[in-house]
Design an enzyme around this catalytic site. Structure first.
Site, short mmCIF file in Angstrom:
data_model
loop_
_atom_site.label_atom_id
_atom_site.label_comp_id
_atom_site.label_asym_id
_atom_site.label_seq_id
_atom_site.Cartn_x
_atom_site.Cartn_y
_atom_site.Cartn_z
N ASN A 104 1.12 -0.92 -0.06
CA ASN A 104 0.06 0.24 0.05
C ASN A 104 0.57 1.49 0.25
O ASN A 104 1.15 1.53 1.17
CB ASN A 104 -1.27 -0.34 1.17
CG ASN A 104 -1.16 0.76 1.14
OD1 ASN A 104 -2.16 2.13 0.35
ND2 ASN A 104 -2.19 1.57 3.00
N TRP A 105 0.96 2.45 -0.54
CA TRP A 105 1.92 2.83 -1.28
C TRP A 105 1.61 4.09 -0.66
O TRP A 105 2.12 5.18 -0.24
CB TRP A 105 2.28 2.91 -3.40
CG TRP A 105 2.88 2.14 -3.44
CD1 TRP A 105 3.29 0.93 -2.94
CD2 TRP A 105 3.07 1.98 -4.89
NE1 TRP A 105 4.15 0.16 -3.70
CE2 TRP A 105 4.21 0.84 -4.95
CE3 TRP A 105 3.06 2.90 -5.88
CZ2 TRP A 105 4.97 0.36 -5.69
CZ3 TRP A 105 4.19 2.93 -6.94
CH2 TRP A 105 4.78 1.59 -7.26
N LYS A 106 0.09 4.51 -0.29
CA LYS A 106 -0.40 5.56 0.19
C LYS A 106 -0.73 6.59 -0.33
O LYS A 106 -0.26 6.56 -1.64
CB LYS A 106 0.31 5.92 1.92
CG LYS A 106 0.29 4.56 2.62
CD LYS A 106 0.39 4.99 4.01
CE LYS A 106 0.67 3.22 4.77
NZ LYS A 106 0.03 3.74 5.87
N GLU B 165 -6.61 4.64 7.90
CA GLU B 165 -6.48 6.21 7.30
C GLU B 165 -7.79 6.28 7.07
O GLU B 165 -8.43 7.73 7.04
CB GLU B 165 -5.05 6.16 6.56
CG GLU B 165 -4.02 5.36 7.29
CD GLU B 165 -2.29 4.99 6.89
OE1 GLU B 165 -2.89 5.41 5.61
OE2 GLU B 165 -2.30 5.09 7.06
N GLY C 24 2.29 2.03 10.75
CA GLY C 24 3.59 3.43 10.35
C GLY C 24 4.49 3.42 11.90
O GLY C 24 4.50 4.59 11.65
N SER D 243 3.12 -2.17 10.16
CA SER D 243 5.07 -2.10 10.59
C SER D 243 5.56 -3.87 9.86
O SER D 243 7.30 -4.17 10.90
CB SER D 243 5.36 -1.99 11.63
OG SER D 243 4.84 -0.27 12.45
N GLY E 181 2.47 -1.07 4.25
CA GLY E 181 3.11 0.44 3.77
C GLY E 181 4.20 0.81 3.26
O GLY E 181 5.41 0.44 2.80
N GLY E 182 5.09 1.48 4.80
CA GLY E 182 6.23 2.33 4.39
C GLY E 182 7.46 0.95 4.18
O GLY E 182 8.09 1.73 2.53
C1 PEP Z 1 -0.79 -0.48 5.95
O1 PEP Z 1 -0.47 0.62 5.47
O2 PEP Z 1 -1.65 -0.42 5.40
C2 PEP Z 1 0.48 -0.49 7.10
C3 PEP Z 1 0.19 -1.67 7.25
O3 PEP Z 1 1.60 0.01 7.14
P1 PEP Z 1 3.10 -0.14 7.58
O4 PEP Z 1 3.35 -0.99 7.28
O5 PEP Z 1 4.26 1.24 7.28
O6 PEP Z 1 2.89 -0.29 9.03
#
Ligand code: PEP
Length: 255
Positions: free
Chosen positions: A9-11, A97, A173, A213, A234-235
């Site tokens: 998920n690049w947001k 989010e 995140g 994370s 995400g990240g």
């Molecule tokens: C996400 O955006 O769904 C997510 C899990 O982010 P991260 O891996 O950065 O915690």
């Protein structure tokens, strides 16, 4: 057998050029991997370029949201037929989010799931508790409410197409990951709940991703849990080396 699915998920990150750079590297790094379903979910603006860069590759394309109407006076929204037309296969629905900043509820999530399925998109449906809810021992109640509301009225056949992403909000995140045991406990509960709602045969086939994370270093321990069938990342999906390592570290795990 459930095939592991790793989705990025690049947001709201990456211009089109940056997105092309990222997937050009990624597709080379994962070229021989048939063990895992791999998906990237760029922002809407980069979908077409990422689609072109990924053509003929083993990396699938996902969007991060959609609106439930097919067309109309809904300024700023993007519909399922528009995504389908772009070559999108998956769509993230109800990310925390979106629930937190854009007022999404289980009811709107349910409408979006129906629209996605109606047009042949595969929904990745996000659920998860906040830190306060966990500290008040309300995790399972929250999960039950979210599942019952979001998945209301779906048929067993429709449920088989869905992917659930369990994402404890306190782990997104923040660098804080649920322990494999904490995550497994909730994943097992979700599968039992799906069993109550759609029958145990259907529940046994549904893939439930963990998100929060996820990094190359914690992937193996998380993915080895019996009810964890992949990750929503995400990240660590914003760099090809960390995302491809997460994919590699999931590749020899069988469900
Ligand atoms: C996400 O955006 O769904 C997510 C899990 O982010 P991260 O891996 O950065 O915690």
């Amino acid at each position: 057998m459930r095939k592991i699915i790793i989705a990025g998920n690049w947001k709201m990150y990456k211009t089109s050029l940056e997105a092309i750079e990222l997937v050009t590297l990624l597709k080379r790094e994962v070229v021989d991997n048939a063990a895992v379903d791999i998906v990237v979910c760029p922002p809407f603006t980069a979908l077409a370029d990422v689609r072109d860069t990924l053509s003929e590759s083993n990396v699938g394309l996902g969007a991060q949201n959609l609106y439930w109407e097919d067309s109309g006076a809904f300024t700023g929204e993007v519909s399922a037929p528009m995504l389908k037309d772009l070559g999108v296969a998956y769509v993230i629905i109800g990310h925390s989010e979106r629930r937190q900043f854009f007022g999404e509820t289980d009811e709107t999530v349910n409408k979006k799931i129906r629209a996605a399925l109606h047009h042949g998109l595969l929904p990745i449906v996000c659920i998860g508790e906040s830190l306060a809810q966990r500290e008040q021992n309300r995790t399972m109640d929250v999960i039950r409410t979210q599942c019952e509301g979001s998945l209301k009225g779906l048929t067993e056949d429709e449920m088989r197409k869905l992917i659930i992403a369990y994402e404890p909000v306190w782990a997104i995140g923040t660098g804080k990951t649920a322990t494999p045991q904490q995550a497994q406990e909730v994943h097992k509960f979700i599968r039992e709940l799906l069993g109550e709602m759609f029958g145990s045969d259907c529940a046994a086939g549904v893939r439930i991703q963990y998100g929060g994370s996820v990094k190359p270093e914690n992937t193996k321990d998380l993915m080895s849990q019996p009810d964890i069938d992949g990750a929503l990342v995400g990240g660590a999906s914003l760099k090809s080396d960390s995302f491809s390592l997460i994919i590699k570290n999931s590749s020899d795990i069988k469900k």
